[in-house]
Design an enzyme around this catalytic site. Structure first.
Site, PDB file in Angstrom:
ATOM      1  N   CYS A 158      32.569  50.508  18.716  1.00  0.00           N
ATOM      2  CA  CYS A 158      32.204  50.616  20.132  1.00  0.00           C
ATOM      3  C   CYS A 158      33.356  51.203  20.963  1.00  0.00           C
ATOM      4  CB  CYS A 158      31.723  49.256  20.633  1.00  0.00           C
ATOM      5  SG  CYS A 158      30.609  49.417  22.029  1.00  0.00           S
TER       6      CYS A 158
ATOM      7  N   HIS B 113      28.265  46.598  16.762  1.00  0.00           N
ATOM      8  CA  HIS B 113      29.247  45.519  16.537  1.00  0.00           C
ATOM      9  C   HIS B 113      28.939  44.677  15.293  1.00  0.00           C
ATOM     10  CE1 HIS B 113      31.399  45.591  20.454  1.00  0.00           C
ATOM     11  NE2 HIS B 113      30.265  46.118  20.888  1.00  0.00           N
TER      12      HIS B 113
ATOM     13  N   GLU C 177      30.823  42.855  13.704  1.00  0.00           N
ATOM     14  CA  GLU C 177      31.593  41.595  13.758  1.00  0.00           C
ATOM     15  C   GLU C 177      30.829  40.484  14.493  1.00  0.00           C
ATOM     16  OE1 GLU C 177      32.050  44.200  15.531  1.00  0.00           O
ATOM     17  OE2 GLU C 177      32.615  43.678  17.576  1.00  0.00           O
TER      18      GLU C 177
END
Ligand code: GLN
Length: 202
Positions: A78, A171, A173
């Protein structure tokens, strides 16, 4: 082999948590000397204008560019993707110019700042990947050496690789799916085999 996560701003703690679940203790990188002997670095999501200013303030720009040129793995998610790009559609922030891609920030408009989508990403195996987009950028130009790992239905790339470099608009994560982190660890270990992939819908 040790990997690091740029920890000046953004969601670095989430990346560190995933790496730790994979049995890897990641180093928090705030200063140029923290990059020493790292096999790879993740530049997390956050706010690219702030990231850019802090990179300048802490003299991180040149060491980060050097790290990429040396062939060590760098993955931008991002805002991190915005920062590693060659160029963006605005004058600010100033990207590092280490990956041959052009990027547009906040590409999905304000009213749809965030969305989630299941994407087929061949390099990650046969199960779709649950991708979370938060005020996400999109890739609007890919250089000749850049491989598109995944594109949206409208063909806009959202995950790309260029040898030791990787960028994702979304994302990984923030999910419990660690395939991108495992893939990054492979890159950091020096395995950057090319993979081809599509979104499965074409
Ligand atoms: N919109 C942010 C930017 O331009 C990126 C958002 C994110 O990293 N989730 O920097």
């Amino acid at each position: 082999m040790e990997v690091g996560v740029l920890a000046v701003q953004g969601d670095f703690a989430e990346h560190i948590a995933v790496l730790s679940k994979l049995g890897v203790k990641a180093r928090e990188v705030r200063l140029p000397e923290h990059l020493e002997s790292l096999g790879g670095l993740i530049i997390p999501g956050g706010e690219s204008t702030t990231l850019s200013r802090l990179m300048t303030l802490y003299n991180l720009r040149e060491p980060l560019q050097k790290m990429a040129v040396e062939g060590r793995a760098v993955w931008g998610t991002c805002a991190g993707m915005i920062m590693i790009s060659q160029e963006i559609t605005e004058n600010d922030p100033v990207p590092l110019g280490i990956m041959d891609i052009g990027v547009q920030r906040n590409a999905f408009g304000r009213q749809v700042d965030s969305f989630e989508q299941r994407l087929d990403i061949k390099a990650m195996g046969s199960d779709p990947f649950h991708a979370i987009f938060i005020r996400a950028p999109v890739i609007i130009r890919v250089g000749n050496d850049v491989e598109v790992l995944c594109a949206l239905d409208d063909d806009r790339p959202v995950a790309v690789q260029q040898g030791n470099l990787m960028a994702t608009s979304f994302h990984p994560e923030l999910t419990n799916d660690y395939r991108f982190h495992s893939y990054f660890l492979e890159l950091a270990n020096g395995n950057s085999n090319g993979h081809s992939c599509g979104n499965g819908s074409s």
